[in-house]
Scaffold this motif. Sequence first.
Motif, PDB file in Angstrom:
ATOM      1  N   LEU A 182      -6.832   8.445  -6.796  1.00 19.70           N
ATOM      2  CA  LEU A 182      -6.107   7.368  -6.111  1.00 19.70           C
ATOM      3  C   LEU A 182      -7.036   6.274  -5.606  1.00 19.70           C
ATOM      4  CD1 LEU A 182      -3.519   6.226  -4.622  1.00 19.70           C
ATOM      5  CD2 LEU A 182      -4.150   7.700  -2.721  1.00 19.70           C
ATOM      6  N   GLU A 183      -8.159   6.685  -4.998  1.00 18.20           N
ATOM      7  CA  GLU A 183      -9.055   5.716  -4.358  1.00 18.20           C
ATOM      8  C   GLU A 183      -9.636   4.724  -5.364  1.00 18.20           C
ATOM      9  OE1 GLU A 183     -10.635   9.219  -4.337  1.00 18.20           O
ATOM     10  OE2 GLU A 183      -8.604   9.525  -3.556  1.00 18.20           O
ATOM     11  N   GLN A 184      -9.737   5.129  -6.614  1.00 13.82           N
ATOM     12  CA  GLN A 184     -10.320   4.235  -7.613  1.00 13.82           C
ATOM     13  C   GLN A 184      -9.324   3.202  -8.133  1.00 13.82           C
ATOM     14  OE1 GLN A 184     -12.400   6.244 -10.807  1.00 13.82           O
ATOM     15  NE2 GLN A 184     -13.494   7.590  -9.382  1.00 13.82           N
ATOM     16  N   GLU A 204       0.825  -1.219   0.000  1.00 20.28           N
ATOM     17  CA  GLU A 204       0.000   0.000   0.000  1.00 20.28           C
ATOM     18  C   GLU A 204       0.851   1.258   0.000  1.00 20.28           C
ATOM     19  OE1 GLU A 204      -2.765  -0.019   3.226  1.00 20.28           O
ATOM     20  OE2 GLU A 204      -3.956  -1.669   2.395  1.00 20.28           O
ATOM     21  N   GLU A 246       1.418   4.144  -2.894  1.00 20.54           N
ATOM     22  CA  GLU A 246       1.169   5.577  -2.677  1.00 20.54           C
ATOM     23  C   GLU A 246       2.398   6.412  -3.004  1.00 20.54           C
ATOM     24  OE1 GLU A 246      -0.806   6.902   0.768  1.00 20.54           O
ATOM     25  OE2 GLU A 246      -2.376   5.366   0.691  1.00 20.54           O
ATOM     26  N   LYS A 270      -6.001   2.297  -6.095  1.00 19.49           N
ATOM     27  CA  LYS A 270      -5.102   1.729  -5.085  1.00 19.49           C
ATOM     28  C   LYS A 270      -5.543   0.359  -4.546  1.00 19.49           C
ATOM     29  CE  LYS A 270      -3.654   2.416  -0.377  1.00 19.49           C
ATOM     30  NZ  LYS A 270      -3.777   3.269   0.812  1.00 19.49           N
ATOM     31  N   ASP A 271      -6.747   0.275  -3.995  1.00 20.14           N
ATOM     32  CA  ASP A 271      -7.170  -0.955  -3.323  1.00 20.14           C
ATOM     33  C   ASP A 271      -7.083  -2.175  -4.235  1.00 20.14           C
ATOM     34  OD1 ASP A 271      -7.537   0.467  -1.068  1.00 20.14           O
ATOM     35  OD2 ASP A 271      -9.720   0.348  -1.022  1.00 20.14           O
TER      36      ASP A 271
END
Lengths: 184, 184
Positions: free
Chosen positions: B163-165, B88, B92, B167-168
Amino acid sequence: MARQSDTRARIQAVARELFAAQGVRETSLRQISDRLGLTKPALYYHFASREDLVRSIVQPMVDDLERFVAAREKTPARDAAGRRLLLEDYFELMWRHREVTVMVVRDLSTLADLDLTERMFDWRRRLTALLFGPEISAAQQIRATVALGGMSDCTVEYAHLPLEQVKDTAVEAAAAALGPATTP
Amino acid sequence: MARQSDTRARIQAVARELFAAQGVRETSLRQISDRLGLTKPALYYHFASREDLVRSIVQPMVDDLERFVAAREKTPARDAAGRRLLLEDYFELMWRHREVTVMVVRDLSTLADLDLTERMFDWRRRLTALLFGPEISAAQQIRATVALGGMSDCTVEYAHLPLEQVKDTAVEAAAAALGPATTP
DNA sequence: GTCTATAAATAGATAGAC
DNA sequence: GTCTATCTATTTATAGAC
Protein backbone atom coordinates in the motif's frame (compact mmCIF):
# COMPACT_ATOMS: atom_id res chain seq x y z
CA MET A 1 -15.93 -2.19 -56.43
CA ALA A 2 -18.62 -0.35 -54.49
CA ARG A 3 -19.04 -2.95 -51.77
CA GLN A 4 -17.57 -6.36 -51.51
CA SER A 5 -19.71 -7.54 -48.67
CA ASP A 6 -22.23 -5.20 -47.18
CA THR A 7 -23.47 -8.00 -44.95
CA ARG A 8 -20.07 -8.46 -43.37
CA ALA A 9 -20.02 -4.81 -42.29
CA ARG A 10 -23.61 -4.99 -41.04
CA ILE A 11 -22.76 -8.01 -38.91
CA GLN A 12 -19.83 -6.11 -37.42
CA ALA A 13 -21.97 -3.04 -36.70
CA VAL A 14 -24.65 -5.03 -34.89
CA ALA A 15 -22.10 -7.11 -33.01
CA ARG A 16 -20.13 -4.03 -31.93
CA GLU A 17 -23.30 -2.40 -30.64
CA LEU A 18 -24.43 -5.48 -28.69
CA PHE A 19 -20.92 -6.14 -27.37
CA ALA A 20 -20.68 -2.57 -26.03
CA ALA A 21 -24.20 -2.55 -24.61
CA GLN A 22 -24.35 -5.90 -22.82
CA GLY A 23 -20.84 -7.35 -22.91
CA VAL A 24 -18.89 -9.51 -25.34
CA ARG A 25 -19.21 -12.75 -23.43
CA GLU A 26 -22.88 -12.06 -22.75
CA THR A 27 -23.71 -11.76 -26.46
CA SER A 28 -24.36 -14.95 -28.45
CA LEU A 29 -24.10 -15.39 -32.18
CA ARG A 30 -27.80 -16.16 -32.15
CA GLN A 31 -28.60 -12.70 -30.79
CA ILE A 32 -26.52 -11.12 -33.53
CA SER A 33 -28.03 -13.14 -36.35
CA ASP A 34 -31.58 -12.64 -35.02
CA ARG A 35 -31.11 -8.87 -34.94
CA LEU A 36 -30.10 -9.01 -38.61
CA GLY A 37 -32.85 -11.35 -39.72
CA LEU A 38 -30.26 -14.03 -40.51
CA THR A 39 -29.39 -17.42 -39.08
CA LYS A 40 -26.23 -18.45 -37.26
CA PRO A 41 -24.69 -20.37 -40.18
CA ALA A 42 -24.91 -17.20 -42.28
CA LEU A 43 -22.49 -15.59 -39.86
CA TYR A 44 -20.03 -18.40 -40.41
CA TYR A 45 -19.96 -17.65 -44.10
CA HIS A 46 -18.54 -14.20 -43.32
CA PHE A 47 -16.39 -15.06 -40.29
CA ALA A 48 -14.40 -18.21 -39.64
CA SER A 49 -15.33 -18.23 -35.95
CA ARG A 50 -16.76 -16.16 -33.16
CA GLU A 51 -13.25 -15.09 -32.18
CA ASP A 52 -12.59 -14.01 -35.77
CA LEU A 53 -15.62 -11.70 -35.59
CA VAL A 54 -14.54 -10.18 -32.28
CA ARG A 55 -10.98 -9.69 -33.54
CA SER A 56 -12.15 -7.98 -36.72
CA ILE A 57 -14.02 -5.43 -34.58
CA VAL A 58 -11.13 -4.71 -32.22
CA GLN A 59 -8.40 -4.70 -34.88
CA PRO A 60 -8.87 -1.14 -36.24
CA MET A 61 -8.26 0.32 -32.78
CA VAL A 62 -5.23 -1.91 -32.29
CA ASP A 63 -3.74 -0.76 -35.60
CA ASP A 64 -4.48 2.89 -34.81
CA LEU A 65 -2.85 2.61 -31.39
CA GLU A 66 0.25 0.93 -32.78
CA ARG A 67 0.64 3.58 -35.49
CA PHE A 68 0.05 6.38 -32.99
CA VAL A 69 2.67 5.26 -30.49
CA ALA A 70 5.24 4.40 -33.17
CA ALA A 71 4.83 7.79 -34.86
CA ARG A 72 5.28 9.74 -31.61
CA GLU A 73 8.40 7.79 -30.69
CA LYS A 74 10.10 9.21 -33.77
CA THR A 75 9.71 12.81 -32.56
CA PRO A 76 9.45 12.81 -28.77
CA ALA A 77 8.60 16.17 -27.18
CA ARG A 78 8.45 15.99 -23.42
CA ASP A 79 8.05 19.67 -22.58
CA ALA A 80 4.69 20.95 -21.36
CA ALA A 81 3.39 21.72 -24.86
CA GLY A 82 4.46 18.40 -26.35
CA ARG A 83 3.04 16.48 -23.43
CA ARG A 84 -0.23 18.34 -23.76
CA LEU A 85 -0.44 17.58 -27.46
CA LEU A 86 0.22 13.89 -26.80
CA LEU A 87 -2.61 13.74 -24.25
CA GLU A 88 -4.96 15.55 -26.62
CA ASP A 89 -4.27 13.33 -29.60
CA TYR A 90 -4.38 10.18 -27.48
CA PHE A 91 -7.74 11.24 -26.10
CA GLU A 92 -9.08 11.83 -29.61
CA LEU A 93 -7.85 8.42 -30.72
CA MET A 94 -9.67 6.67 -27.89
CA TRP A 95 -12.69 8.83 -28.57
CA ARG A 96 -12.82 7.76 -32.23
CA HIS A 97 -12.80 4.15 -31.08
CA ARG A 98 -14.94 4.70 -28.01
CA GLU A 99 -17.50 2.04 -28.89
CA VAL A 100 -14.69 -0.53 -28.96
CA THR A 101 -13.19 1.02 -25.84
CA VAL A 102 -16.49 0.61 -24.01
CA MET A 103 -16.74 -2.94 -25.22
CA VAL A 104 -13.21 -3.83 -24.13
CA VAL A 105 -13.38 -2.02 -20.79
CA ARG A 106 -16.69 -3.68 -20.03
CA ASP A 107 -15.21 -7.14 -20.53
CA LEU A 108 -11.42 -7.13 -20.21
CA SER A 109 -11.28 -10.87 -20.83
CA THR A 110 -11.78 -9.96 -24.47
CA LEU A 111 -8.22 -8.68 -24.59
CA ALA A 112 -6.89 -11.86 -23.03
CA ASP A 113 -8.81 -14.02 -25.51
CA LEU A 114 -7.21 -12.10 -28.37
CA ASP A 115 -3.75 -12.19 -26.77
CA LEU A 116 -3.70 -8.40 -26.55
CA THR A 117 -3.09 -7.96 -22.82
CA GLU A 118 0.67 -7.77 -23.22
CA ARG A 119 0.44 -5.31 -26.10
CA MET A 120 -1.91 -3.08 -24.10
CA PHE A 121 0.57 -2.89 -21.24
CA ASP A 122 3.33 -2.26 -23.75
CA TRP A 123 1.50 0.74 -25.26
CA ARG A 124 0.95 2.11 -21.76
CA ARG A 125 4.64 1.71 -20.99
CA ARG A 126 5.72 3.42 -24.21
CA LEU A 127 3.24 6.26 -23.73
CA THR A 128 4.57 6.76 -20.20
CA ALA A 129 8.09 6.91 -21.60
CA LEU A 130 6.95 9.56 -24.07
CA LEU A 131 5.59 11.60 -21.18
CA PHE A 132 8.43 11.19 -18.69
CA GLY A 133 11.46 9.95 -20.62
CA PRO A 134 13.07 6.52 -20.85
CA GLU A 135 13.83 6.26 -17.11
CA ILE A 136 10.48 5.90 -15.35
CA SER A 137 10.25 6.06 -11.56
CA ALA A 138 7.55 4.24 -9.62
CA ALA A 139 5.85 7.55 -8.83
CA GLN A 140 5.83 8.56 -12.50
CA GLN A 141 4.28 5.23 -13.45
CA ILE A 142 1.50 5.75 -10.92
CA ARG A 143 0.87 9.30 -12.16
CA ALA A 144 0.67 8.01 -15.73
CA THR A 145 -1.87 5.40 -14.67
CA VAL A 146 -4.09 8.08 -13.12
CA ALA A 147 -3.74 10.34 -16.16
CA LEU A 148 -4.17 7.79 -18.96
CA GLY A 149 -6.62 5.59 -17.05
CA GLY A 150 -8.62 8.62 -16.00
CA MET A 151 -8.91 9.84 -19.60
CA SER A 152 -9.93 6.37 -20.71
CA ASP A 153 -12.67 6.33 -18.06
CA CYS A 154 -13.93 9.63 -19.48
CA THR A 155 -14.27 8.29 -23.02
CA VAL A 156 -16.35 5.44 -21.61
CA GLU A 157 -18.46 7.38 -19.10
CA TYR A 158 -19.17 10.34 -21.37
CA ALA A 159 -19.26 8.46 -24.67
CA HIS A 160 -22.73 9.87 -25.41
CA LEU A 161 -21.63 13.53 -25.15
CA PRO A 162 -20.04 15.67 -27.89
CA LEU A 163 -16.24 15.55 -27.94
CA GLU A 164 -15.87 19.28 -27.24
CA GLN A 165 -17.74 18.97 -23.96
CA VAL A 166 -15.29 16.41 -22.60
CA LYS A 167 -11.87 16.63 -24.22
CA ASP A 168 -10.46 19.90 -22.86
CA THR A 169 -11.29 19.26 -19.23
CA ALA A 170 -10.27 15.60 -19.36
CA VAL A 171 -6.92 16.51 -20.87
CA GLU A 172 -6.49 19.35 -18.37
CA ALA A 173 -7.13 16.99 -15.43
CA ALA A 174 -4.80 14.34 -16.87
CA ALA A 175 -2.01 16.88 -17.37
CA ALA A 176 -2.42 18.05 -13.78
CA ALA A 177 -2.23 14.46 -12.54
CA LEU A 178 1.11 14.02 -14.33
CA GLY A 179 2.66 16.88 -12.36
CA PRO A 180 5.19 19.44 -13.65
CA ALA A 181 6.82 18.67 -17.00
CA THR A 182 10.57 18.36 -17.48
CA THR A 183 11.96 21.47 -19.23
CA PRO A 184 13.34 20.84 -22.74
CA MET B 1 -18.81 -20.98 17.98
CA ALA B 2 -15.38 -21.23 16.42
CA ARG B 3 -16.59 -21.71 12.84
CA GLN B 4 -20.08 -22.14 11.57
CA SER B 5 -19.11 -23.16 8.10
CA ASP B 6 -15.47 -23.22 7.23
CA THR B 7 -16.32 -24.69 3.84
CA ARG B 8 -18.49 -21.73 2.91
CA ALA B 9 -15.62 -19.35 3.49
CA ARG B 10 -13.21 -21.59 1.58
CA ILE B 11 -15.56 -21.66 -1.40
CA GLN B 12 -15.72 -17.87 -1.36
CA ALA B 13 -11.93 -17.56 -1.14
CA VAL B 14 -11.33 -19.85 -4.12
CA ALA B 15 -14.13 -18.25 -6.14
CA ARG B 16 -12.88 -14.73 -5.42
CA GLU B 17 -9.39 -15.70 -6.53
CA LEU B 18 -10.57 -17.36 -9.76
CA PHE B 19 -13.02 -14.54 -10.51
CA ALA B 20 -10.26 -11.94 -10.16
CA ALA B 21 -7.72 -13.96 -12.12
CA GLN B 22 -9.74 -15.08 -15.13
CA GLY B 23 -13.06 -13.26 -14.94
CA VAL B 24 -16.41 -13.97 -13.28
CA ARG B 25 -18.23 -15.11 -16.40
CA GLU B 26 -15.24 -17.20 -17.45
CA THR B 27 -15.22 -19.18 -14.21
CA SER B 28 -17.58 -22.17 -13.89
CA LEU B 29 -18.79 -23.77 -10.69
CA ARG B 30 -17.01 -26.90 -11.79
CA GLN B 31 -13.65 -25.10 -11.72
CA ILE B 32 -14.35 -23.87 -8.22
CA SER B 33 -15.45 -27.24 -6.86
CA ASP B 34 -12.55 -29.04 -8.54
CA ARG B 35 -10.05 -26.68 -6.95
CA LEU B 36 -11.53 -27.51 -3.54
CA GLY B 37 -11.73 -31.24 -4.09
CA LEU B 38 -15.52 -31.07 -3.97
CA THR B 39 -18.32 -31.62 -6.47
CA LYS B 40 -20.72 -29.06 -7.85
CA PRO B 41 -23.74 -30.12 -5.77
CA ALA B 42 -21.69 -29.51 -2.63
CA LEU B 43 -21.54 -25.83 -3.63
CA TYR B 44 -25.31 -25.73 -3.84
CA TYR B 45 -25.55 -26.82 -0.22
CA HIS B 46 -23.74 -23.61 0.80
CA PHE B 47 -25.14 -21.21 -1.82
CA ALA B 48 -28.62 -21.11 -3.31
CA SER B 49 -27.29 -20.30 -6.78
CA ARG B 50 -24.29 -19.12 -8.68
CA GLU B 51 -25.53 -15.55 -8.39
CA ASP B 52 -25.88 -15.96 -4.63
CA LEU B 53 -22.19 -16.93 -4.44
CA VAL B 54 -21.08 -13.95 -6.52
CA ARG B 55 -23.24 -11.59 -4.48
CA SER B 56 -21.86 -12.87 -1.19
CA ILE B 57 -18.37 -12.04 -2.40
CA VAL B 58 -19.18 -8.53 -3.61
CA GLN B 59 -21.46 -7.61 -0.70
CA PRO B 60 -18.79 -6.65 1.89
CA MET B 61 -17.39 -4.02 -0.45
CA VAL B 62 -20.87 -2.72 -1.19
CA ASP B 63 -21.64 -2.39 2.52
CA ASP B 64 -18.31 -0.71 3.20
CA LEU B 65 -18.84 1.78 0.39
CA GLU B 66 -22.35 2.64 1.54
CA ARG B 67 -21.17 3.18 5.13
CA PHE B 68 -18.20 5.24 3.96
CA VAL B 69 -20.20 7.65 1.81
CA ALA B 70 -23.02 8.00 4.35
CA ALA B 71 -20.58 8.78 7.16
CA ARG B 72 -18.75 11.48 5.19
CA GLU B 73 -21.98 13.15 4.19
CA LYS B 74 -22.63 13.88 7.87
CA THR B 75 -19.47 15.96 8.22
CA PRO B 76 -18.54 17.35 4.79
CA ALA B 77 -15.18 19.12 4.61
CA ARG B 78 -14.44 20.51 1.16
CA ASP B 79 -11.27 22.48 1.88
CA ALA B 80 -7.94 21.13 0.64
CA ALA B 81 -7.26 19.13 3.81
CA GLY B 82 -10.71 17.57 3.99
CA ARG B 83 -10.65 16.72 0.31
CA ARG B 84 -7.25 15.12 0.71
CA LEU B 85 -8.44 13.02 3.63
CA LEU B 86 -11.47 11.86 1.64
CA LEU B 87 -9.27 10.74 -1.25
CA GLU B 88 -6.90 8.95 1.13
CA ASP B 89 -9.61 7.06 2.98
CA TYR B 90 -11.44 6.22 -0.23
CA PHE B 91 -8.24 4.85 -1.70
CA GLU B 92 -7.66 2.70 1.39
CA LEU B 93 -11.22 1.38 1.20
CA MET B 94 -10.78 0.29 -2.41
CA TRP B 95 -7.39 -1.12 -1.52
CA ARG B 96 -8.84 -3.29 1.25
CA HIS B 97 -11.31 -4.68 -1.28
CA ARG B 98 -8.92 -4.69 -4.20
CA GLU B 99 -9.43 -8.36 -5.05
CA VAL B 100 -13.15 -7.65 -5.49
CA THR B 101 -12.32 -4.42 -7.32
CA VAL B 102 -10.15 -6.33 -9.77
CA MET B 103 -12.89 -8.89 -10.24
CA VAL B 104 -15.57 -6.27 -10.86
CA VAL B 105 -13.44 -4.07 -13.10
CA ARG B 106 -12.42 -7.10 -15.12
CA ASP B 107 -16.04 -8.01 -15.82
CA LEU B 108 -18.38 -5.04 -15.35
CA SER B 109 -21.39 -7.14 -16.32
CA THR B 110 -21.12 -8.56 -12.82
CA LEU B 111 -22.46 -5.28 -11.44
CA ALA B 112 -25.36 -5.31 -13.89
CA ASP B 113 -26.25 -8.90 -12.96
CA LEU B 114 -26.41 -7.89 -9.30
CA ASP B 115 -28.35 -4.70 -10.05
CA LEU B 116 -25.52 -2.60 -8.67
CA THR B 117 -24.82 -0.37 -11.67
CA GLU B 118 -27.16 2.38 -10.46
CA ARG B 119 -25.77 2.28 -6.94
CA MET B 120 -22.21 2.53 -8.27
CA PHE B 121 -23.06 5.67 -10.21
CA ASP B 122 -24.86 7.02 -7.15
CA TRP B 123 -21.76 6.59 -4.96
CA ARG B 124 -19.69 8.34 -7.59
CA ARG B 125 -22.15 11.21 -7.68
CA ARG B 126 -22.23 11.56 -3.90
CA LEU B 127 -18.43 11.42 -3.65
CA THR B 128 -18.21 14.12 -6.30
CA ALA B 129 -20.61 16.24 -4.27
CA LEU B 130 -18.40 15.74 -1.20
CA LEU B 131 -15.43 16.99 -3.22
CA PHE B 132 -17.04 19.93 -5.03
CA GLY B 133 -20.28 20.75 -3.21
CA PRO B 134 -23.92 20.04 -4.09
CA GLU B 135 -23.84 22.01 -7.36
CA ILE B 136 -21.63 20.06 -9.75
CA SER B 137 -20.59 21.53 -13.10
CA ALA B 138 -19.83 19.37 -16.12
CA ALA B 139 -16.13 20.17 -15.79
CA GLN B 140 -16.11 19.16 -12.13
CA GLN B 141 -17.79 15.89 -12.97
CA ILE B 142 -15.13 15.13 -15.56
CA ARG B 143 -12.33 16.01 -13.13
CA ALA B 144 -13.89 13.71 -10.53
CA THR B 145 -13.99 10.89 -13.08
CA VAL B 146 -10.28 11.28 -13.78
CA ALA B 147 -9.44 11.46 -10.07
CA LEU B 148 -11.63 8.64 -8.74
CA GLY B 149 -11.32 6.47 -11.83
CA GLY B 150 -7.58 6.99 -11.92
CA MET B 151 -7.21 5.93 -8.28
CA SER B 152 -9.37 2.89 -8.95
CA ASP B 153 -7.14 1.95 -11.87
CA CYS B 154 -4.15 2.14 -9.50
CA THR B 155 -5.65 -0.29 -6.99
CA VAL B 156 -6.16 -2.72 -9.86
CA GLU B 157 -2.86 -2.24 -11.69
CA TYR B 158 -0.67 -2.17 -8.58
CA ALA B 159 -2.69 -4.60 -6.46
CA HIS B 160 0.40 -6.74 -5.93
CA LEU B 161 2.50 -3.91 -4.41
CA PRO B 162 2.51 -2.75 -0.77
CA LEU B 163 0.00 0.00 0.00
CA GLU B 164 2.69 2.49 1.01
CA GLN B 165 4.32 2.31 -2.41
CA VAL B 166 1.13 3.36 -4.18
CA LYS B 167 -1.20 5.35 -1.94
CA ASP B 168 0.61 8.69 -1.51
CA THR B 169 1.39 9.24 -5.18
CA ALA B 170 -2.00 8.04 -6.38
CA VAL B 171 -3.78 10.38 -3.97
CA GLU B 172 -1.44 13.23 -4.93
CA ALA B 173 -2.17 12.73 -8.63
CA ALA B 174 -5.92 12.48 -7.99
CA ALA B 175 -5.91 15.68 -5.92
CA ALA B 176 -4.06 17.47 -8.72
CA ALA B 177 -6.61 16.24 -11.26
CA LEU B 178 -9.41 17.77 -9.19
CA GLY B 179 -7.88 21.24 -9.43
CA PRO B 180 -7.82 23.90 -6.71
CA ALA B 181 -10.12 23.34 -3.71
CA THR B 182 -12.81 25.78 -2.67
CA THR B 183 -11.74 27.69 0.44
CA PRO B 184 -13.79 26.92 3.56
C1' DG C 1 -22.50 -32.32 4.11
C1' DT C 2 -21.21 -34.60 0.30
C1' DC C 3 -21.94 -37.84 -3.23
C1' DT C 4 -23.72 -40.03 -8.12
C1' DA C 5 -26.65 -39.33 -11.75
C1' DT C 6 -29.16 -36.61 -14.62
C1' DA C 7 -32.17 -33.01 -16.29
C1' DA C 8 -32.72 -28.80 -19.13
C1' DA C 9 -30.88 -25.12 -21.56
C1' DT C 10 -27.70 -22.96 -24.50
C1' DA C 11 -23.41 -22.26 -26.80
C1' DG C 12 -20.19 -22.63 -30.88
C1' DA C 13 -19.69 -25.03 -34.93
C1' DT C 14 -20.46 -28.08 -39.26
C1' DA C 15 -22.95 -30.84 -43.23
C1' DG C 16 -25.35 -30.48 -47.03
C1' DA C 17 -29.46 -28.68 -49.73
C1' DC C 18 -30.90 -24.74 -52.43
C1' DG D 1 -25.08 -16.48 -49.57
C1' DT D 2 -28.33 -18.31 -46.85
C1' DC D 3 -31.05 -21.99 -45.22
C1' DT D 4 -32.54 -26.44 -42.22
C1' DA D 5 -30.95 -29.83 -39.37
C1' DT D 6 -27.83 -31.58 -36.27
C1' DC D 7 -23.56 -32.50 -33.49
C1' DT D 8 -20.87 -31.85 -29.48
C1' DA D 9 -19.60 -29.64 -25.40
C1' DT D 10 -20.59 -27.09 -21.40
C1' DT D 11 -23.33 -24.80 -18.19
C1' DT D 12 -26.54 -24.13 -14.12
C1' DA D 13 -29.33 -26.68 -11.34
C1' DT D 14 -31.96 -30.63 -9.01
C1' DA D 15 -33.27 -35.54 -7.21
C1' DG D 16 -32.19 -38.76 -4.19
C1' DA D 17 -28.77 -42.01 -1.88
C1' DC D 18 -25.41 -42.21 1.90
